[in-house]
Write an enzyme that holds these catalytic residues in place. Structure first.
Site, PDB file in Angstrom:
ATOM      1  N   ASN A   1      28.922  68.991  52.242  1.00  0.00           N
ATOM      2  CA  ASN A   1      28.283  68.682  53.220  1.00  0.00           C
ATOM      3  C   ASN A   1      27.753  67.241  52.871  1.00  0.00           C
ATOM      4  O   ASN A   1      26.844  66.951  51.911  1.00  0.00           O
ATOM      5  CB  ASN A   1      27.316  69.740  53.981  1.00  0.00           C
ATOM      6  CG  ASN A   1      27.959  70.905  54.290  1.00  0.00           C
ATOM      7  OD1 ASN A   1      28.972  71.009  54.950  1.00  0.00           O
ATOM      8  ND2 ASN A   1      27.440  72.120  53.666  1.00  0.00           N
TER       9      ASN A   1
ATOM     10  N   HIS B   1      26.544  68.546  46.092  1.00  0.00           N
ATOM     11  CA  HIS B   1      27.062  69.892  45.644  1.00  0.00           C
ATOM     12  C   HIS B   1      28.201  70.090  46.481  1.00  0.00           C
ATOM     13  O   HIS B   1      28.601  69.854  47.608  1.00  0.00           O
ATOM     14  CB  HIS B   1      25.955  70.950  45.714  1.00  0.00           C
ATOM     15  CG  HIS B   1      25.564  71.352  47.178  1.00  0.00           C
ATOM     16  ND1 HIS B   1      24.541  70.206  47.678  1.00  0.00           N
ATOM     17  CD2 HIS B   1      25.582  72.086  48.108  1.00  0.00           C
ATOM     18  CE1 HIS B   1      24.269  70.382  48.900  1.00  0.00           C
ATOM     19  NE2 HIS B   1      24.881  71.927  49.171  1.00  0.00           N
TER      20      HIS B   1
END
Length: 121
Positions: free
Chosen positions: A94, A107
């Protein structure tokens, strides 16, 4: 989004907060998500201070870039979900607020171990 040295992943990298580690090398750390959304839900984070994929793409070294991509594959193999050893998985990053990013440290979520389903609802 600016990098926050007190984000949860920075604290995990500094070993101030424990994690259920899957794999670690010079470039990445991988651990199980504490709130799994699928049968297998792992996180892969670079060790460098990058807020998101855009920041990483602009500022990471070629070695860090290769290390992250290879690291994702290594973790998927260890989890038994890579196409080499399993049925496949989803890797999701994201980016920023509109992309749903909650922690300002790049991440990747790895989902697998079952059919993952629709990409966006």
């Amino acid at each position: 989004m600016s990098y926050d040295d007190n984000n949860i992943f920075a604290k995990i990298l500094r070993e101030e907060i424990p994690c259920n580690k899957i794999y670690e090398d010079k470039f990445i750390l991988s651990f199980y998500d504490i709130n799994p959304q699928k049968k297998i839900h792992a996180l892969v984070i670079p060790k460098g201070k990058y807020t998101d994929l855009d920041d990483f793409s602009l500022n990471a070294s070629p070695e860090e870039m290769v290390g992250l991509l290879k690291g994702i594959n290594i973790v998927a193999k260890k989890l038994g979900i890579s196409t080499e050893v399993g049925m496949g998985y989803r890797a999701l990053a994201n980016i920023s607020e509109d992309g749903g990013q909650e922690v300002p440290h790049l991440h990747f979520h790895l989902f697998g171990g079952e059919k993952v389903g629709k990409m966006v609802e």
